[in-house]
Design a protein around this motif. Structure first.
Motif, PDB file in Angstrom:
ATOM      1  N   VAL A 203       0.835  -1.203   0.000  1.00  0.00           N
ATOM      2  CA  VAL A 203       0.000   0.000   0.000  1.00  0.00           C
ATOM      3  C   VAL A 203       0.870   1.253   0.000  1.00  0.00           C
ATOM      4  O   VAL A 203       0.645   2.184  -0.764  1.00  0.00           O
ATOM      5  N   ALA A 204       1.876   1.261   0.839  1.00  0.00           N
ATOM      6  CA  ALA A 204       2.764   2.415   0.873  1.00  0.00           C
ATOM      7  C   ALA A 204       3.731   2.375  -0.311  1.00  0.00           C
ATOM      8  O   ALA A 204       3.934   3.373  -1.000  1.00  0.00           O
ATOM      9  N   VAL A 206       3.749   1.186  -3.321  1.00  0.00           N
ATOM     10  CA  VAL A 206       3.399   1.401  -4.728  1.00  0.00           C
ATOM     11  C   VAL A 206       3.086   2.852  -5.067  1.00  0.00           C
ATOM     12  O   VAL A 206       2.872   3.167  -6.213  1.00  0.00           O
ATOM     13  N   CYS A 207       3.038   3.725  -4.065  1.00  0.00           N
ATOM     14  CA  CYS A 207       2.703   5.126  -4.340  1.00  0.00           C
ATOM     15  C   CYS A 207       3.894   5.777  -5.031  1.00  0.00           C
ATOM     16  O   CYS A 207       4.722   6.429  -4.393  1.00  0.00           O
ATOM     17  N   PHE A 208       3.948   5.616  -6.338  1.00  0.00           N
ATOM     18  CA  PHE A 208       5.164   6.016  -7.044  1.00  0.00           C
ATOM     19  C   PHE A 208       5.360   7.515  -7.139  1.00  0.00           C
ATOM     20  O   PHE A 208       6.407   7.977  -7.553  1.00  0.00           O
ATOM     21  N   ALA A 209       4.330   8.252  -6.748  1.00  0.00           N
ATOM     22  CA  ALA A 209       4.507   9.698  -6.741  1.00  0.00           C
ATOM     23  C   ALA A 209       4.766  10.222  -5.335  1.00  0.00           C
ATOM     24  O   ALA A 209       4.719  11.424  -5.096  1.00  0.00           O
ATOM     25  N   ARG A 210       5.006   9.317  -4.418  1.00  0.00           N
ATOM     26  CA  ARG A 210       5.286   9.697  -3.033  1.00  0.00           C
ATOM     27  C   ARG A 210       6.669   9.192  -2.665  1.00  0.00           C
ATOM     28  O   ARG A 210       6.817   8.072  -2.161  1.00  0.00           O
ATOM     29  N   PRO A 211       7.690   9.986  -2.883  1.00  0.00           N
ATOM     30  CA  PRO A 211       9.061   9.490  -2.727  1.00  0.00           C
ATOM     31  C   PRO A 211       9.351   8.894  -1.345  1.00  0.00           C
ATOM     32  O   PRO A 211      10.185   8.008  -1.228  1.00  0.00           O
ATOM     33  N   PHE A 294      14.750  11.648  -7.613  1.00  0.00           N
ATOM     34  CA  PHE A 294      13.590  12.519  -7.428  1.00  0.00           C
ATOM     35  C   PHE A 294      14.009  13.911  -6.966  1.00  0.00           C
ATOM     36  O   PHE A 294      13.174  14.744  -6.621  1.00  0.00           O
ATOM     37  N   LEU A 296      15.774  14.496  -4.248  1.00  0.00           N
ATOM     38  CA  LEU A 296      15.663  14.582  -2.788  1.00  0.00           C
ATOM     39  C   LEU A 296      16.861  13.918  -2.138  1.00  0.00           C
ATOM     40  O   LEU A 296      17.510  13.052  -2.722  1.00  0.00           O
ATOM     41  N   ILE A 361       3.294  10.725   4.535  1.00  0.00           N
ATOM     42  CA  ILE A 361       2.412  11.643   3.819  1.00  0.00           C
ATOM     43  C   ILE A 361       2.469  13.062   4.388  1.00  0.00           C
ATOM     44  O   ILE A 361       1.918  13.979   3.816  1.00  0.00           O
ATOM     45  N   VAL A 365       5.606  17.085  -1.146  1.00  0.00           N
ATOM     46  CA  VAL A 365       6.281  16.614  -2.349  1.00  0.00           C
ATOM     47  C   VAL A 365       6.535  17.776  -3.305  1.00  0.00           C
ATOM     48  O   VAL A 365       7.615  17.924  -3.840  1.00  0.00           O
ATOM     49  N   MET A 366       5.513  18.624  -3.499  1.00  0.00           N
ATOM     50  CA  MET A 366       5.747  19.786  -4.344  1.00  0.00           C
ATOM     51  C   MET A 366       6.657  20.745  -3.573  1.00  0.00           C
ATOM     52  O   MET A 366       6.454  20.966  -2.377  1.00  0.00           O
TER      53      MET A 366
ATOM     54  N   PHE B  90      -4.073   3.898 -10.015  1.00  0.00           N
ATOM     55  CA  PHE B  90      -3.351   2.671  -9.710  1.00  0.00           C
ATOM     56  C   PHE B  90      -3.822   2.067  -8.392  1.00  0.00           C
ATOM     57  O   PHE B  90      -3.869   0.859  -8.229  1.00  0.00           O
ATOM     58  N   TYR B 118      -7.214   6.494  -0.324  1.00  0.00           N
ATOM     59  CA  TYR B 118      -5.911   6.014  -0.773  1.00  0.00           C
ATOM     60  C   TYR B 118      -5.435   6.855  -1.962  1.00  0.00           C
ATOM     61  O   TYR B 118      -4.251   7.186  -2.075  1.00  0.00           O
ATOM     62  N   ALA B 122      -1.962   8.933  -2.537  1.00  0.00           N
ATOM     63  CA  ALA B 122      -1.064   8.642  -3.655  1.00  0.00           C
ATOM     64  C   ALA B 122      -0.756   9.876  -4.494  1.00  0.00           C
ATOM     65  O   ALA B 122       0.254   9.915  -5.184  1.00  0.00           O
ATOM     66  N   PRO B 124       0.600  13.359  -5.342  1.00  0.00           N
ATOM     67  CA  PRO B 124       1.562  14.307  -4.765  1.00  0.00           C
ATOM     68  C   PRO B 124       1.147  15.767  -4.971  1.00  0.00           C
ATOM     69  O   PRO B 124       1.749  16.664  -4.417  1.00  0.00           O
ATOM     70  N   LEU B 224       6.896  18.393 -10.800  1.00  0.00           N
ATOM     71  CA  LEU B 224       7.363  17.072 -10.349  1.00  0.00           C
ATOM     72  C   LEU B 224       7.565  16.107 -11.524  1.00  0.00           C
ATOM     73  O   LEU B 224       7.151  14.953 -11.462  1.00  0.00           O
ATOM     74  N   LYS B 226      10.184  14.730 -12.288  1.00  0.00           N
ATOM     75  CA  LYS B 226      11.100  13.655 -11.873  1.00  0.00           C
ATOM     76  C   LYS B 226      10.367  12.429 -11.347  1.00  0.00           C
ATOM     77  O   LYS B 226      10.918  11.342 -11.289  1.00  0.00           O
ATOM     78  N   LEU B 227       9.125  12.627 -10.927  1.00  0.00           N
ATOM     79  CA  LEU B 227       8.385  11.478 -10.397  1.00  0.00           C
ATOM     80  C   LEU B 227       7.761  10.649 -11.518  1.00  0.00           C
ATOM     81  O   LEU B 227       7.132   9.629 -11.258  1.00  0.00           O
ATOM     82  N   THR B 229       5.212  11.218 -13.285  1.00  0.00           N
ATOM     83  CA  THR B 229       3.755  11.158 -13.265  1.00  0.00           C
ATOM     84  C   THR B 229       3.176  11.640 -14.594  1.00  0.00           C
ATOM     85  O   THR B 229       2.012  11.410 -14.868  1.00  0.00           O
ATOM     86  N   LEU B 250      18.587  18.790  -5.837  1.00  0.00           N
ATOM     87  CA  LEU B 250      19.513  18.589  -4.722  1.00  0.00           C
ATOM     88  C   LEU B 250      20.403  19.789  -4.468  1.00  0.00           C
ATOM     89  O   LEU B 250      21.094  19.837  -3.473  1.00  0.00           O
TER      90      LEU B 250
END
Lengths: 413, 251, 787
Positions: A203-204, A206-211, A294, A296, A361, A365-366, B90, B118, B122, B124, B224, B226-227, B229, B250
């Motif tokens: 669940v955590a 796979v969140c590919f947009a949440r580094p 990413f 970061l 969370i 991210v932005m 997803f 969820y 997910a 961002p 973003l 780099k992600l 998306t 960075l």
């Protein structure tokens, strides 16, 4: 008063004292149920959740309690599955009933809280009907339900062993026949539970947009899938053992042989060491390989109350340290170290679930977003506490009225 | 099926927002609210519980007075075109939010949503809002609800649809008129309203469209990237400090 | 127990649980308390927005002819070119507002008591009001007064007609920068019409405190101009002069941060450099400007001209640098740019332009543009052209007889200013401090002075001295709440109205706003109420207001355009800014009826810009030496005739009040007659309002010196009042200056509006401009402490 229900040959505290204890637990449960009902009726604005923190205390508590309840399936797996090949594991039979009870309460409790977590509980079953096979949450929904059913099936024979219940012939027969097939259920449960635990990790991951949460992995499963399984099996039995120890302390009785604790310590030591090595490898990969892609760096993931202490505490103090204690025979000999390590172990895995839920969370991210802090409301705390009280209630009832510990009579003679 | 995991179509609806023209006036956001029956409450200052599909971020260059500068960044749903799935589609366990591969719109079916949030976790971009309360309107104001967009119920997630209903209408009209529905064009309420005409909308795959040209402008960037998306919302700015805020780096 | 188990097992085998689960889910999808909007045919009804003075063309989407669901821009309108602002998109929230006044109300308890309002019939309301009017007319008609915010509308003329025919001079308007701009135009060009700017065709824009993008009046036009300035090739350079890093300042290419209120000093500094460097349009100045060189007054006395004044060392870059806080080098740089750019335009403003400016400062900006030659016939500055509407002539001017004994109340003071204008503040002051004659009936129309008039306590104090206060508001606003009677007007979208010119636009513009829906409530058009009152009063009042409906009245007015045979209808998208002064515009309407029909259908009338003429001045030139300022006084100082930097001193000492408080506007908050609608509440940043707490902006340096950190609760105290707020520590604020957002802190309406934040007007100090007598606001001395 309730003498006829209490198993033969064991001593239990007086009924009024027991009733008082039960009343206290029922009080907490009532409070939690009232809070939960309020959330269901007045909607989720009562919680401390918001659009930033879609997940909060409910999910964290669920993830933690399910990880710890994993003692059930894993002990079962070792006892029913592996003891044929490793006879030393037969020892676990002395605690297996407790493991089943713990697993049962953890899973059923978690399910109840999960009902509060979704905004439209009446549509909860859409998860089966309109399932999205790509979603890790779909895996979770299916596995958690199936495994909860398995645990019920595993728990029923224990009830049927009650003195009064087993007086009834057909029920007694049912109990015995269920016992015979228990191995099959235990192994089915193990499979389901492995999967379930893994998908919770997914669940955590796979969140590919949440580094913070995202991990690469194997086929469709991110590394967190496997790490969650490993962390669960390396802490679940320790949790069962710790509960057992707590029961011994409260009842001032010896319930299992010391060897059982040491065996669990040894198993957990090995597993935890394995887990923590992988966890460190995963963290290093995440921090130094994935994150730079990413834009970061490691320190970008830690801020304010969600500081780097989380990593130190989770991996170091509650990971490496208990692993070292548990793999050393000397460590296992000392009760203080053994149970201390168990405690650190379960704190570690709970912390892991917390980190993968809330700080993951909380992180913006932005680049122009800010960190946010989550404070659960009383409407989240109460049901979680009620869930714990429910766990204690079932364990207390089970202990009082069912022969949970096969060696209890002997050890306290 | 292509290697991207979805059927290719020649329509990818997208948006370009010129941040150098955006004055943060909020007309896009209010037009969106009116068009899409977005509910409101007496107190809207708790921004993390305020439902806004078109959220206007205020950026600043972190400098001291008088070099301090602000800029505004309107953020609709990005309708991410990430390979295989958008971050949100997803993870939805009940297929309430999916991507229409015919046009790239990420849709959300409110009556199917179970409110697990969820998808919000997910995303961002924080493009999704949850109905923490039963959406209610003062009785008189129910009169101004549009029949083209269904009001939501409590406990479900909602987000920008790129005014999907306007697209359906445009396609239906094209069918009736006997023209190719796949060439039907429309503008969402936000782009219609924008007083500086900073928002351009159209088919990113149509080389001749304004939106496709602008998305390839040297000033264009996405948030973003780099992600991976792959948002279908592009931004334009000449100012480096704004462009630098588009992604984590960075340095 | 077996039975129970069997029952559970049995039930599970039936379809019942599955059916129940399905039903409950279906129920959750169709909750009865979730509104289901009525479906039906959706039509588009064009109209013109009158929520602000901007004059944008709009179209409303209507379901089944009776339910308005959306306001969009009308692409055929040249002002907004299809776009629409946040306020207009929220317009329906005013139409359907729960705080609308549904029928006439009479206060039966103490003023301000919400529970004391009693619903009365229109008949009763009109009868009681006309009875009062009849009494006043006998006792002295000057005791009737009216405050309106209506400008650029025929309502404005109708009010004037009504009061004039009735015999009262006391018609006042809510403050606007138009008034000071008009004063300056009148003094310099002889035209009583505010200046207009050709923003769209400027090549370089130097803005002295004009909040072009921070929610100015006519924001649509400013947005359209910005779009043109920010074009890809050869974008127009924008220079913003003000004290706060505002949105306009951020969008500008150069921001010149100055001490608040010193814009005119900078303009003088730039003029100084242009004059001394002979870098100005000498040809234009020589031939068309009076008072640039030294001049001789009517008495033959030699007076100093603007040239010698501005060239003096008092306006050297170094001196100006001291006043403004800018570096002298920066001033030189900007002056050089401004002087050398061929299409450079200086614009100016008082923030949101809802307060008049210091007259001398208006003159300074005119002078700067004169040096640039911008007031040439084809220049970037013009005066707004007059729309040739039919004039309303009272059949017999009773006022002139009465006026000699009973002049307008603000002018009745012993010492008045040389060029009296819209003297609302003087009027309120006079009522509060024992007037020459009493005001028995005060009518407030489309205005909310109790809230949005800076130093609003002046209105409160005056209102207490007025026997009867009547509001014509459509809404239960702060002023309506204080009234004795509320005679609710139709909401703007339910009534006929018109728009006469776009603020600051050089072209001629006229549009009719027709209703998009039938009135929802038991309201009446205020214009028609006036017509009814006039006919009840009879005599000359009745004969000077002969119309039966407001639509008839507008038809009559439009006849004037048709008679003049000028301008043309616009019914398709055009770029109006491409029409130059003197370009031919051929009428495309046959007669008045045809013109009105077209206007009623949502089109607009326009005419080419007329440029600016000086034939009405005594010298026949642009007058930088304004002789009328010194009229009647034995002026000793020549400077009083000339544009110069003349700051009004705020009260209080600097040592006691070390900070300055400046009100600012943001586009997300409506300030003025309309309260913030719920849609716009969503836009208000949480650095402006959190819960009910308003934030005051202050610089990190100021905050550090006061020991204040972000979010601290603070007490703001000015010479005018105090309020608690939260601190927003931001580099947008100039050190030493506090900025407070305007438009918050309403004490009426409903839970979506009431008690949110603090009303900035409570804290602001108004000073009377010595030339025009109008109130101006620039900064108020203040202190701040943490609580």
């Amino acid at each position: 008063m309730d003498r006829i229900l209490i198993p033969d040959g064991v001593k239990r505290c007086s009924f009024p004292i027991f009733s008082l204890w039960i009343l206290v637990l029922l009080g907490v449960i009532g409070w939690g149920v009232a809070a939960g009902a309020a959330v269901l009726i007045k909607a989720m604005n009562l919680t401390g959740l918001n659009d930033w923190f879609g997940f909060g205390a409910y999910i964290t508590a669920d993830l933690a309690i399910i990880a710890l309840g994993a003692g059930a399936f894993f002990s079962g797996f070792l006892y029913y599955g592996l003891s044929k090949f490793f006879p030393a594991l037969k020892e676990l039979g002395k605690i297996i009933n407790l493991a089943v009870v713990v697993g049962f309460v953890c899973y059923t409790g978690a399910l109840a809280v999960l009902l509060l977590e979704i905004g439209q509980p009446l549509r909860g079953w859409f998860g089966y009907w309109h399932a999205n096979v790509h979603s890790m949450l779909t895996e979770v929904i299916f596995c958690i339900t199936c495994y909860a059913i398995v645990l019920v099936i595993e728990y029923v024979p224990l009830i049927l062993e009650n003195r009064k219940v087993s007086e009834s012939k057909p029920l007694s027969l049912l109990g015995h026949s269920m016992h015979d097939v228990m191995a099959i259920f235990a192994l089915t449960g193990t499979f389901l539970s492995f999967f379930h635990q893994g998908s919770l990790g997914g669940v955590a991951g796979v969140c590919f947009a949440r580094p913070y949460a995202f991990r690469e992995g194997l086929f469709i499963w991110p590394w967190t899938f496997f790490l969650f399984i490993l962390s669960a099996i390396s802490s679940g039995p320790a949790f069962t053992a710790l509960i057992c120890k707590a029961m011994e302390t409260v009842t001032r009785k010896k319930l299992v042989d010391r060897t059982v604790y040491e065996l669990i310590g040894k198993i957990e030591g090995g597993l935890l060491s394995f887990y923590i090595i992988l966890k460190i490898a995963d963290t290093a990969n995440w921090a130094f390989n994935m994150s730079p892609r990413f834009g970061l760096k490691l320190t970008d993931y830690y801020w304010g109350p969600y500081g780097i202490w989380l990593l130190v505490a989770e991996v170091g103090i509650c990971g490496v340290l208990p692993a070292l204690i548990l793999i050393s025979p000397k460590g296992r000999k000392s009760s203080f170290l053994l149970f201390g390590a168990f405690l650190l172990d379960i704190i570690g895995v709970s912390l892991n679930r917390f980190v993968m839920t809330i700080p993951a969370i909380a992180q913006p991210v932005m680049p122009f977003d800010q960190w946010k802090i989550y404070i659960p409301s009383i409407y989240e705390v109460a049901p979680v506490l009620a869930m714990l009280a429910y766990c204690m209630l079932i364990i207390s009832l089970s202990y009082r009225y069912m022969p949970l510990f096969p060696r209890e009579t002997e050890l306290n003679r | 099926m292509s290697e991207k995991g979805h059927a290719q179509s020649n329509i990818r609806l997208g948006m370009v927002i010129d941040l150098d023209k955006c004055t943060g006036c909020g007309a896009c956001s209010t037009a969106c609210q009116a068009e899409n029956n977005i509910s409101y409450r007496p107190d809207e200052s708790q921004k993390l519980r305020s439902i806004t599909w078109m959220n206007i971020y205020q950026l600043d260059n972190k400098k001291a007075y008088p070099d301090f500068k602000i800029a505004f960044l309107p953020r609709p749903c990005m309708h991410c075109d990430a390979d295989h799935h958008s971050p949100c589609t997803f993870v939805c366990p009940v297929n309430a939010t999916t991507r229409d591969e015919n046009n790239g719109l990420v849709t959300h079916i409110y009556p199917r949503c179970i409110g697990c949030r969820y998808c919000m976790v997910a995303c961002p971009y924080h493009a999704r809002s949850f109905n923490w309360w039963d959406p209610t309107w003062p009785k008189q104001m129910e009169s101004m609800l549009s029949p083209e967009v269904s009001p939501r119920m409590r406990g479900v997630v909602e987000k920008c649809t790129f005014c999907h209903h306007r697209y359906n209408k445009a396609r239906a009209k094209a069918s009736v008129d006997g023209t190719d529905p796949n060439k039907a064009i429309y503008t969402p309420a936000c782009a219609d309203a924008c007083p500086t005409k900073a928002i351009t909308f159209g088919n990113l795959l149509d080389e001749k469209s304004e939106v496709a040209k602008l998305s390839k402008d040297p000033r264009a960037f996405r948030i973003l990237e780099k992600l991976k998306t792959k948002p279908k919302v592009y931004y334009l700015s000449k100012q480096d400090w704004i462009r630098n805020l588009a992604d984590n780096s960075l340095t | 127990m077996q039975f129970a188990a069997g029952a559970v097992g049995g039930t599970l085998l039936t379809p019942l649980p599955w059916k129940l689960a399905d039903d409950s889910a279906v129920w959750s999808q169709n909750w009865s308390w979730r509104p289901s909007p009525e479906r039906g045919e959706i039509t588009k009804v064009p109209s013109v927005c009158t929520l602000c003075a901007g004059g944008c063309g709009i179209q409303a989407r209507i379901v089944n002819g009776h339910r308005a669901i959306l306001i969009e821009g009308n692409p055929a309108n040249p002002v907004n070119e299809g776009s629409v602002c946040a306020l207009a998109t929220s317009a329906l929230q005013f139409l359907y507002a729960p705080y609308r006044v549904a029928q006439p109300l009479k206060q039966t308890k103490k003023r301000g008591d919400k529970t004391g309002f009693q619903a009365i019939s229109w008949e009763q309301a009109q009868t009681e009001l006309s009875k009062k009017l009849e009494e006043i007319r006998v006792e002295g008609p000057q005791s009737l007064a009216c405050i309106t915010s209506s400008r650029r509308s025929s309502m404005d003329d109708l009010w004037a007609q009504f009061l004039t025919a009735f015999g009262s001079p006391n018609l006042f308007k809510m403050p606007s920068q138009c008034d000071s701009s008009r004063t300056a135009a009148q003094l310099t060009t002889g035209n009583a019409s505010p200046f207009a700017f050709d923003l769209e065709n400027a090549g370089y824009v130097l803005s002295f405190g004009a909040s072009l993008l921070d929610g100015c009046a006519a924001s649509s036009r400013a947005s359209g101009a910005l779009r043109r300035w920010k074009k890809d090739r050869y974008p127009v350079k924008i220079v913003q002069v003000e004290s706060r890093c505002s949105i306009t300042a951020s969008k500008a290419d150069t921001f010149l941060p100055i001490n608040p209120g010193t814009e005119a000093a900078l303009a003088m500094g730039i003029a100084h450099l242009m004059v001394n460097g002979a870098n100005y349009d000498a040809y234009f100045v020589k031939n068309n400007v009076f008072g640039f060189e030294d001049w001789t007054d009517a008495n033959g006395k030699k007076r100093q001209g603007f040239k010698n004044l501005v060239a003096s060392s008092a306006y050297s870059p170094e001196q100006v640098a001291k006043i403004t806080g800018l570096e002298a080098a920066k001033i030189r740089e900007v002056a050089k740019e401004f002087a050398s750019q061929p299409k450079a335009l200086a614009v100016w403003g008082t923030g949101r332009a809802d307060i008049s400016n210091n007259t001398y400062h208006e003159l300074v900006f005119v002078a700067l543009n004169a040096l640039k030659g911008n007031l040439k016939p084809s220049g970037l500055i013009a005066v707004a052209p007059k729309v040739p509407l039919s004039d309303l002539l009272p059949q017999k001017d009773i006022l002139s007889e009465n006026a000699s004994q009973h002049p307008r109340l603000d002018l009745a003071k012993a010492q008045s200013c040389p060029c009296p204008q819209n003297g609302l503040y003087g009027f309120l002051d006079a009522i509060a401090s024992g007037p020459k004659y009493p005001i028995k009936l005060l009518m407030v129309h489309e205005a909310n002075p109790a809230h949005c008039l800076p130093e609003n306590k002046l209105f409160m104090t005056a209102a207490e001295k007025v026997a009867t206060l009547v509001s014509f508001s459509s809404y239960m606003d702060d002023t309506a709440l204080l009234s004795d009677y509320i005679l609710p007007n139709h909401m703007a979208l339910e009534r006929f109205d018109d728009v006469i010119g776009v603020p600051g636009a050089p072209y001629g513009y006229y549009a009719v706003s027709s209703p998009i829906l039938k009135p929802l409530l038991d309201t009446k058009h205020t214009g028609e109420v006036l017509m009814k009152l006039a006919s009840t009063l009879g005599g000359t009042v009745a004969s000077s207001i002969p119309w039966k409906s407001y639509e008839d009245f507008l038809k009559f007015r439009v006849e004037g355009i048709a008679k003049a045979k000028t301008g043309a209808i616009i019914d398709k998208p055009i770029d109006i800014s491409s029409i130059k002064a003197g370009d031919p515009v051929t009428p495309n309407y046959s007669d008045g009826a045809d013109l009105f029909k077209k206007l009623k259908a949502g089109t607009c009338w326009h005419d080419a810009p007329t440029g600016v003429t000086f034939d009405k001045t005594s010298s026949g030139k642009l007058e930088l030496a304004c002789q009328s300022i010194g009229k009647g006084t034995q002026a000793t100082d020549d400077v009083i005739y000339l544009p110069h930097f003349s700051p009004l001193k705020p009260s209080g000492s600097e040592s006691e009040w070390p900070l300055l408080l400046v009100g600012y506007s943001i586009p997300q908050v409506s300030c003025g007659y309309l309260a913030n609608p719920p849609f716009m509440n969503k836009l208000v940043p949480d650095s402006v309002l959190m819960g009910n707490e308003l934030f005051v902006d202050l610089n990190p340096q100021t905050a550090a010196s006061l020991g204040i950190t972000q979010g601290d609760l603070v007490m703001v105290k000015t010479t005018q009042g105090e309020a608690s707020a939260k601190a927003n520590v931001t580099p947008a604020a100039r050190p030493g200056v506090l900025y407070i957002p305007r438009g918050m802190g309403h004490k009426a309406y409903d839970e979506y509006i009431e008690n949110k934040g603090v009303n900035a007007c409570n804290l602001m100090e108004v000073q009377l401009d010595p030339v025009s007598g109008m109130g101006t606001v620039w900064a108020t001395r203040a202190q701040l402490r943490r609580v």
